[in-house]
Design a protein around this motif. Structure first.
Motif, PDB file in Angstrom:
ATOM      1  N   ILE A 207      28.176  10.409 -24.574  1.00 13.44           N
ATOM      2  CA  ILE A 207      29.508  10.054 -25.067  1.00 13.44           C
ATOM      3  C   ILE A 207      30.349  11.309 -25.251  1.00 13.44           C
ATOM      4  N   ALA A 208      29.755  12.329 -25.885  1.00 17.33           N
ATOM      5  CA  ALA A 208      30.492  13.580 -26.129  1.00 17.33           C
ATOM      6  C   ALA A 208      30.911  14.231 -24.822  1.00 17.33           C
ATOM      7  N   ASP A 209      30.009  14.278 -23.856  1.00 16.65           N
ATOM      8  CA  ASP A 209      30.313  14.910 -22.579  1.00 16.65           C
ATOM      9  C   ASP A 209      31.489  14.225 -21.900  1.00 16.65           C
ATOM     10  N   GLU A 210      31.498  12.899 -21.898  1.00 12.95           N
ATOM     11  CA  GLU A 210      32.570  12.164 -21.235  1.00 12.95           C
ATOM     12  C   GLU A 210      33.886  12.290 -21.997  1.00 12.95           C
ATOM     13  N   LEU A 211      33.809  12.257 -23.322  1.00 14.16           N
ATOM     14  CA  LEU A 211      35.023  12.377 -24.137  1.00 14.16           C
ATOM     15  C   LEU A 211      35.662  13.746 -23.962  1.00 14.16           C
ATOM     16  N   LEU A 212      34.857  14.799 -23.962  1.00 15.27           N
ATOM     17  CA  LEU A 212      35.407  16.151 -23.819  1.00 15.27           C
ATOM     18  C   LEU A 212      35.975  16.375 -22.418  1.00 15.27           C
ATOM     19  N   LYS A 213      35.394  15.749 -21.406  1.00 17.09           N
ATOM     20  CA  LYS A 213      35.976  15.826 -20.061  1.00 17.09           C
ATOM     21  C   LYS A 213      37.357  15.175 -20.045  1.00 17.09           C
ATOM     22  N   LEU A 214      37.492  14.053 -20.746  1.00 15.57           N
ATOM     23  CA  LEU A 214      38.789  13.391 -20.850  1.00 15.57           C
ATOM     24  C   LEU A 214      39.794  14.294 -21.561  1.00 15.57           C
ATOM     25  N   LEU A 215      39.373  14.891 -22.664  1.00 14.76           N
ATOM     26  CA  LEU A 215      40.285  15.724 -23.455  1.00 14.76           C
ATOM     27  C   LEU A 215      40.657  17.016 -22.745  1.00 14.76           C
ATOM     28  N   ALA A 216      39.897  17.412 -21.738  1.00 16.35           N
ATOM     29  CA  ALA A 216      40.199  18.632 -20.991  1.00 16.35           C
ATOM     30  C   ALA A 216      41.305  18.427 -19.961  1.00 16.35           C
ATOM     31  N   LEU A 217      41.658  17.164 -19.699  1.00 23.53           N
ATOM     32  CA  LEU A 217      42.673  16.886 -18.688  1.00 23.53           C
ATOM     33  C   LEU A 217      44.060  17.284 -19.174  1.00 23.53           C
ATOM     34  N   ARG A 218      44.968  17.442 -18.236  1.00 28.80           N
ATOM     35  CA  ARG A 218      46.315  17.916 -18.570  1.00 28.80           C
ATOM     36  C   ARG A 218      47.006  17.001 -19.575  1.00 28.80           C
ATOM     37  N   GLU A 219      46.939  15.676 -19.369  1.00 24.91           N
ATOM     38  CA  GLU A 219      47.632  14.752 -20.253  1.00 24.91           C
ATOM     39  C   GLU A 219      46.789  13.489 -20.501  1.00 24.91           C
ATOM     40  N   PRO A 220      45.889  13.561 -21.472  1.00 21.11           N
ATOM     41  CA  PRO A 220      45.030  12.418 -21.768  1.00 21.11           C
ATOM     42  C   PRO A 220      45.628  11.400 -22.734  1.00 21.11           C
ATOM     43  N   THR A 221      46.846  11.659 -23.237  1.00 19.03           N
ATOM     44  CA  THR A 221      47.402  10.826 -24.313  1.00 19.03           C
ATOM     45  C   THR A 221      47.522   9.346 -23.958  1.00 19.03           C
ATOM     46  N   PRO A 222      48.120   8.976 -22.801  1.00 18.76           N
ATOM     47  CA  PRO A 222      48.223   7.546 -22.503  1.00 18.76           C
ATOM     48  C   PRO A 222      46.872   6.836 -22.476  1.00 18.76           C
ATOM     49  N   GLY A 279      35.204  16.328 -39.809  1.00 18.14           N
ATOM     50  CA  GLY A 279      34.990  16.988 -38.527  1.00 18.14           C
ATOM     51  C   GLY A 279      33.548  17.386 -38.318  1.00 18.14           C
ATOM     52  N   ASP A 280      32.925  17.915 -39.363  1.00 19.95           N
ATOM     53  CA  ASP A 280      31.526  18.318 -39.270  1.00 19.95           C
ATOM     54  C   ASP A 280      30.639  17.106 -39.028  1.00 19.95           C
ATOM     55  N   GLY A 281      30.959  15.997 -39.694  1.00 23.35           N
ATOM     56  CA  GLY A 281      30.184  14.777 -39.507  1.00 23.35           C
ATOM     57  C   GLY A 281      30.281  14.240 -38.092  1.00 23.35           C
ATOM     58  N   VAL A 282      31.482  14.261 -37.530  1.00 18.74           N
ATOM     59  CA  VAL A 282      31.673  13.797 -36.156  1.00 18.74           C
ATOM     60  C   VAL A 282      30.942  14.711 -35.174  1.00 18.74           C
ATOM     61  N   ALA A 283      31.051  16.021 -35.397  1.00 21.39           N
ATOM     62  CA  ALA A 283      30.369  16.980 -34.518  1.00 21.39           C
ATOM     63  C   ALA A 283      28.859  16.780 -34.551  1.00 21.39           C
ATOM     64  N   ALA A 284      28.324  16.511 -35.752  1.00 22.37           N
ATOM     65  CA  ALA A 284      26.892  16.265 -35.877  1.00 22.37           C
ATOM     66  C   ALA A 284      26.503  14.969 -35.173  1.00 22.37           C
ATOM     67  N   ARG A 285      27.330  13.940 -35.326  1.00 24.29           N
ATOM     68  CA  ARG A 285      27.027  12.649 -34.701  1.00 24.29           C
ATOM     69  C   ARG A 285      27.026  12.767 -33.181  1.00 24.29           C
ATOM     70  N   LEU A 286      27.976  13.552 -32.651  1.00 25.52           N
ATOM     71  CA  LEU A 286      28.064  13.744 -31.203  1.00 25.52           C
ATOM     72  C   LEU A 286      27.070  14.782 -30.687  1.00 25.52           C
ATOM     73  N   LYS A 287      26.331  15.384 -31.612  1.00 24.24           N
ATOM     74  CA  LYS A 287      25.326  16.394 -31.278  1.00 24.24           C
ATOM     75  C   LYS A 287      25.939  17.547 -30.476  1.00 24.24           C
ATOM     76  N   LEU A 288      27.104  17.982 -30.938  1.00 22.24           N
ATOM     77  CA  LEU A 288      27.747  19.136 -30.316  1.00 22.24           C
ATOM     78  C   LEU A 288      26.978  20.402 -30.682  1.00 22.24           C
ATOM     79  N   SER A 289      27.206  21.461 -29.935  1.00 22.27           N
ATOM     80  CA  SER A 289      26.536  22.731 -30.203  1.00 22.27           C
ATOM     81  C   SER A 289      26.950  23.276 -31.565  1.00 22.27           C
ATOM     82  N   ASN A 290      26.144  24.155 -32.098  1.00 26.46           N
ATOM     83  CA  ASN A 290      26.490  24.787 -33.381  1.00 26.46           C
ATOM     84  C   ASN A 290      27.811  25.537 -33.286  1.00 26.46           C
ATOM     85  N   LYS A 291      28.059  26.143 -32.125  1.00 25.38           N
ATOM     86  CA  LYS A 291      29.308  26.879 -31.930  1.00 25.38           C
ATOM     87  C   LYS A 291      30.503  25.922 -31.994  1.00 25.38           C
ATOM     88  N   ALA A 292      30.405  24.777 -31.309  1.00 24.99           N
ATOM     89  CA  ALA A 292      31.501  23.800 -31.317  1.00 24.99           C
ATOM     90  C   ALA A 292      31.678  23.207 -32.710  1.00 24.99           C
TER      91      ALA A 292
END
Length: 403
Positions: A207-222, A279-292
């Motif tokens: 889920i995190a991988d796909e969401l971050l790919k979406l957020l990396a796009l030029r205009e993901p708002t719509p 934010g910390d809770g969401v990052a933990a749930r998505l199992k993001l890296s410690n750096k992220a």
């Protein structure tokens, strides 16, 4: 009307001709497929090149080795071998059909039927093949028309395709954000809404991988607005709401004004409430890296509007300072540009310099050094005699305290 792949830089990369010869591509045993075909037709740059072939994986390995091409069995059980050509990889996958699926994994069988392989792919625009010699496009499901229309459409029944792989829900919105024009395909959007709860069966890493790919796009708002309106993220990320999408839209505008590169983690911060614990809770749930995870907490920690940008960068790092200032709408784009162009100084004073001034060795040295640093930061990072004066004053203060 027959359509062909236009010429592109990637078609002339070193080693590609030899790879195609080894796979028998000029006898139609292998074709280009997927993103490279799609993006070339749109005139976009291509990074990843994928090839589909009738040869089974071990035959592919043998052919590459006989041709002196490095072959890596990256997913050989699922039909994928990676060829490494002068340092750049090409994924070669045997034509497949699904035997069974459970929403997360598929059991596959190999085939020599190009249409059967195309039928198991997610969207029509991703199921385009290109002949290696002539460039002629094979389009079994109307992908060319959808590409021209900016329509992201599932192959076959959307509900069934999502049942095969739940991640296709998130992929739909990512591809819509990148290629879609106007309203989304109604059947696809309806199926995604109906099956949103199935995202709970996916690993949080996917889920995190796909969401971050979406957020990396030029205009993901719509696309994000559609997701929130349709309750897509509610089962897995209930913290993201309409207000969050509005904050992210403003952040993207500020990124553009400040000439700042898009950052998926920063945009995720904008989607969340301005609360480091959340934010910390969401990052933990998505199992993001410690750096992220640390970056999210830093960005969402409140700071005074008047804090000097270079001072902030010194305390939390330039990346953290840019994140925090972009998320703070009271700080101008000009200030952020100034921060991005400046050099953050290094603290030049040492404990030894304080001892040389007469401060007795011991725990007081570290405390005094911290005070000198704080004064140095607060006074705008003075050097030379101005810093020496600060050090003299702090040493005198500590010596007096001991008397």
């Amino acid at each position: 009307m027959t359509e062909s792949l236009p010429d592109a830089e990637w078609l002339h990369r070193p080693g590609l001709k030899e790879l195609l010869e080894a796979l028998g591509a000029y006898q139609d045993d292998a074709r280009f497929v997927g993103g490279a075909v799609r993006d070339t037709l749109l005139g976009h740059s291509v990074s990843d090149v994928d090839i589909a072939t009738v040869h089974e994986p071990r035959e592919v390995m043998a052919r590459l080795e006989n041709a002196g091409i490095k072959a890596v069995p990256t997913g050989i059980d699922h039909g994928t071998v990676t060829a490494v050509l002068s340092g750049w990889p090409v994924e070669i996958t045997t034509l497949r059909r699904d035997v069974s699926t459970d929403g997360r994994h598929a059991t596959i069988a190999f085939t020599d039927d190009w249409r059967e392989d195309a039928a198991r792919r997610d969207f029509t625009i991703n199921a385009l093949f290109a002949d290696a010699r002539s460039g002629i496009i094979s389009d079994y499901f109307g992908g060319l028309e959808d590409l021209r229309a900016g329509m992201v459409r599932f192959i076959g029944d959307p509900d069934a395709r999502i049942a095969e792989d739940h991640l296709r829900i998130l992929r739909f919105f990512r591809f819509y954000a990148r290629f879609g024009k106007g309203e989304p395909d109604a059947a696809a959007y309806s199926a995604c809404r109906a099956r949103a709860n199935s995202l709970m069966a996916l690993s949080r890493e996917r889920i995190a991988d796909e969401l971050l790919k979406l957020l990396a796009l030029r205009e993901p708002t719509p696309a994000l607005r559609l997701m929130v309106d349709g309750g897509i993220l509610l089962p897995v990320l209930p913290e993201i709401d309409e207000q969050g999408v509005t904050r992210m839209a403003r952040l993207i505008q500020r990124e553009n004004e400040a000439d700042a590169e898009p950052a998926p983690i920063r945009r995720l911060c904008a989607l969340l409430p301005a609360n480091p614990s959340v934010g910390d809770g969401v990052a933990a749930r998505l199992k993001l890296s410690n750096k992220a995870r640390k970056r999210i907490v830093t960005a969402l920690t409140d700071a005074p509007d008047h804090e000097h940008p270079v001072q902030l960068a010194y305390l939390i790092g330039t990346e953290g300072a840019v994140d925090r200032m972009l998320l703070n709408e009271n700080i101008s784009a000009a200030t952020i540009k100034e921060l991005r162009s400046c050099t953050v100084p290094s603290f030049p004073m040492t404990g030894g310099a304080l001892i040389a001034r007469g401060l007795a060795p011991g725990p007081a040295v570290a405390l005094a050094l911290k005070e000198v640093e704080a004064e140095w930061i607060g006074n705008g990072f003075p050097m030379g005699s101005a810093l020496e004066a600060i050090a003299d004053q702090i040493v005198w203060k500590f010596q007096r305290a001991r008397q």
